[in-house]
Design a protein around this motif. Structure first.
Motif, PDB file in Angstrom:
ATOM      1  N   THR A   1      -2.329   1.759  -3.288  1.00 48.90           N
ATOM      2  CA  THR A   1      -2.417   0.390  -3.822  1.00 48.90           C
ATOM      3  C   THR A   1      -2.454   0.434  -5.352  1.00 48.90           C
ATOM      4  O   THR A   1      -2.799   1.466  -5.950  1.00 48.90           O
ATOM      5  CB  THR A   1      -3.650  -0.367  -3.263  1.00 48.90           C
ATOM      6  OG1 THR A   1      -4.851   0.267  -3.721  1.00 48.90           O
ATOM      7  CG2 THR A   1      -3.631  -0.396  -1.743  1.00 48.90           C
TER       8      THR A   1
ATOM      9  N   ASP B   1     -13.199  -2.620  -1.478  1.00 53.00           N
ATOM     10  CA  ASP B   1     -14.386  -1.924  -0.949  1.00 53.00           C
ATOM     11  C   ASP B   1     -15.632  -2.315  -1.747  1.00 53.00           C
ATOM     12  O   ASP B   1     -16.713  -2.509  -1.178  1.00 53.00           O
ATOM     13  CB  ASP B   1     -14.201  -0.394  -1.021  1.00 53.00           C
ATOM     14  CG  ASP B   1     -13.146   0.089  -0.022  1.00 53.00           C
ATOM     15  OD1 ASP B   1     -12.760  -0.705   0.866  1.00 53.00           O
ATOM     16  OD2 ASP B   1     -12.702   1.261  -0.144  1.00 53.00           O
TER      17      ASP B   1
ATOM     18  N   ASP C   1      -4.323   6.043  -3.280  1.00 54.10           N
ATOM     19  CA  ASP C   1      -4.491   5.364  -1.985  1.00 54.10           C
ATOM     20  C   ASP C   1      -3.332   4.410  -1.668  1.00 54.10           C
ATOM     21  O   ASP C   1      -3.401   3.629  -0.713  1.00 54.10           O
ATOM     22  CB  ASP C   1      -5.859   4.662  -1.891  1.00 54.10           C
ATOM     23  CG  ASP C   1      -6.007   3.480  -2.852  1.00 54.10           C
ATOM     24  OD1 ASP C   1      -4.977   2.984  -3.363  1.00 54.10           O
ATOM     25  OD2 ASP C   1      -7.148   3.051  -3.073  1.00 54.10           O
TER      26      ASP C   1
ATOM     27  N   LYS D   1      -7.600  -1.307  -3.250  1.00 57.89           N
ATOM     28  CA  LYS D   1      -8.519  -0.934  -2.148  1.00 57.89           C
ATOM     29  C   LYS D   1      -9.923  -0.672  -2.672  1.00 57.89           C
ATOM     30  O   LYS D   1     -10.911  -1.039  -2.038  1.00 57.89           O
ATOM     31  CB  LYS D   1      -7.990   0.313  -1.424  1.00 57.89           C
ATOM     32  CG  LYS D   1      -6.996  -0.032  -0.322  1.00 57.89           C
ATOM     33  CD  LYS D   1      -6.688   1.158   0.562  1.00 57.89           C
ATOM     34  CE  LYS D   1      -5.652   0.772   1.611  1.00 57.89           C
ATOM     35  NZ  LYS D   1      -4.806   1.904   2.001  1.00 57.89           N
ATOM     36  N   GLU D   2     -10.022  -0.021  -3.827  1.00 61.06           N
ATOM     37  CA  GLU D   2     -11.359   0.236  -4.397  1.00 61.06           C
ATOM     38  C   GLU D   2     -12.080  -1.062  -4.743  1.00 61.06           C
ATOM     39  O   GLU D   2     -13.281  -1.203  -4.518  1.00 61.06           O
ATOM     40  CB  GLU D   2     -11.245   1.109  -5.653  1.00 61.06           C
ATOM     41  CG  GLU D   2     -10.979   2.566  -5.343  1.00 61.06           C
ATOM     42  CD  GLU D   2     -10.642   3.400  -6.588  1.00 61.06           C
ATOM     43  OE1 GLU D   2     -10.636   4.631  -6.462  1.00 61.06           O
ATOM     44  OE2 GLU D   2     -10.370   2.823  -7.660  1.00 61.06           O
TER      45      GLU D   2
ATOM     46  N   SER E   1      -8.177   0.901  -7.966  1.00 64.54           N
ATOM     47  CA  SER E   1      -7.108   0.447  -7.079  1.00 64.54           C
ATOM     48  C   SER E   1      -7.535  -0.843  -6.380  1.00 64.54           C
ATOM     49  O   SER E   1      -8.732  -1.176  -6.326  1.00 64.54           O
ATOM     50  CB  SER E   1      -6.796   1.527  -6.040  1.00 64.54           C
ATOM     51  OG  SER E   1      -7.853   1.583  -5.102  1.00 64.54           O
TER      52      SER E   1
ATOM     53  N   ASP F   1       0.842  -1.214   0.000  1.00 61.23           N
ATOM     54  CA  ASP F   1       0.000   0.000   0.000  1.00 61.23           C
ATOM     55  C   ASP F   1       0.870   1.255   0.000  1.00 61.23           C
ATOM     56  O   ASP F   1       0.492   2.300   0.492  1.00 61.23           O
ATOM     57  CB  ASP F   1      -0.990  -0.002   1.177  1.00 61.23           C
ATOM     58  CG  ASP F   1      -0.310   0.132   2.527  1.00 61.23           C
ATOM     59  OD1 ASP F   1       0.944   0.023   2.594  1.00 61.23           O
ATOM     60  OD2 ASP F   1      -1.025   0.357   3.527  1.00 61.23           O
TER      61      ASP F   1
END
Ligand code: UFG
Length: 330
Positions: A222, A268, A220, A264-265, A262, A214
């Motif tokens: 990532t 999520d 972000d 993280k996206e 990303s 990360d």
């Protein structure tokens, strides 16, 4: 009939379904090393599919198929596709992906079959010099997998010049999702890809999902990738087939959504689609991962009239349903 090599695999099987939907006769050639016989059984329920088991590394296997059937065109998926494995076992990749394809092309020349759609990859570009990546981006692969595919691209260009064998090379970005009806899906053993790994962690497989780094130069931290839905990708093969029939010239097209997401996206989005919290931890970077990769796919949109329309959420939802099906097999 249309010969689809690797039709028992992930992208191949979705492409078979796409052609069956329009009542084409499809011949699948697969060695079932990474593909599955259960996938063939599903495909047979969907239309007129003939299956021949064989291996491109044995030229007799593929020659036998061209002797037996009248093949109009070839859509070629059969390949190994694990980047990490290709670094430790390069011969496996060059022998199967490159030499195996050479066997296929020689057999096509021998039997006077003059058109092929080839499953290439954005891994042929290597570390991006700019994004979005268009087809003119320099090709400097950083692993044997990408190199094995780039060699094939070059061989195909030479076979056009020498024998008039026309090829459309499709360079995929990150492929995601499964058949909306849940008949076939992403079924890799081992699984290395992001979305199925997040989903497997929900079922307790691999326990906690790991984000590989990360601390990248991204908003972000990532990695950013371009996740194109597998059914949209299958449709691109149909459009490429029709395009090649009409144009009769060799070309190359990027296939991606032109949107970057990303890690993280994506994570999520998985929590949102599943409506549940998923355990996650940050792990060290995975070697060989560029920070950002996404496509300029203008050429496919304007020439092939390709319009990728399925959302990341749809890909996650269909991947989850297929993962549920796989879990029941255990
Ligand atoms: N990732 C994780 N955790 C995981 C799995 C992946 O954080 O458990 C990350 C990766 O580090 C990467 C992103 O999620 O940043 C996407 O990884 P994938 O393995 O899903 O896909 P890749 O981008 O590595 O690979 C894809 C294709 C390859 C192709 C490559 C070209 O699957 O076939 O793009 O770069 F070669």
């Amino acid at each position: 009939m249309i010969l689809i090599t690797g039709g028992a695999g992930y992208i191949g099987s979705h492409t078979v379904l796409n052609f069956l939907k329009d009542n084409y006769d499809v011949l699948v050639f697969d060695n079932l090393e990474t593909g599955h016989i259960e996938t063939i059984e599903e495909l047979k329920k969907a239309g007129n599919v003939t299956f021949e088991k064989g291996d491109l590394r044995n030229i007799e296997d593929i020659d036998r198929v061209f002797e037996k059937y009248h093949i109009e065109t070839v859509i070629h998926f059969a390949a190994f596709a694990l980047v990490g494995e290709s670094v430790v076992e390069p011969a496996k990749y060059y022998r199967n992906n490159t030499v195996g394809t050479l066997n296929l092309l020689d057999t096509m020349v021998k039997h006077n079959v003059k058109s092929i759609i080839f499953s290439s990859t954005c891994a042929t570009y290597g570390e991006p010099q700019y994004t979005p990546i268009d087809e003119k981006h320099p090709q400097n692969p950083i692993n044997p997998y990408g190199a094995s595919k780039l060699m094939v691209e070059r061989i195909m260009s030479d076979y056009d010049a020498a024998y008039g064998l026309k090829s459309v090379k499709l360079r995929y970005f990150n492929v995601a999702g499964c058949d909306t009806q849940g008949r076939v899906g992403e079924w890799h053993e081992p699984e290395t890809h992001l979305i199925p790994n997040i989903l497997k962690s929900v079922f307790g497989e691999g326990k906690t999902f790991k984000i590989f780094g990360d601390d990248y130069q991204t908003p972000d931290g990532t990695c950013i990738r371009d996740y194109v839905n597998v059914e949209d990708l299958a449709q691109a093969h149909k459009l490429a087939y029709l395009w090649l029939k009409k144009e009769n010239r060799s070309e190359v097209f990027n296939l991606g959504t032109e949107n970057g997401n990303s890690v993280k996206e994506v994570f999520d989005a998985c929590e949102k689609v599943l409506n549940q919290k998923i355990n996650v931890e940050v792990a060290p970077r995975r070697p060989g991962d560029p920070a950002t990769l996404y496509a300029n796919a203008n050429k496919a949109k304007s020439e092939l009239h390709w319009n990728p329309e399925r959302t990341l959420e749809h890909s996650i939802d269909t991947a989850y349903k297929f993962e549920q099906k796989l879990q029941k097999l255990k």
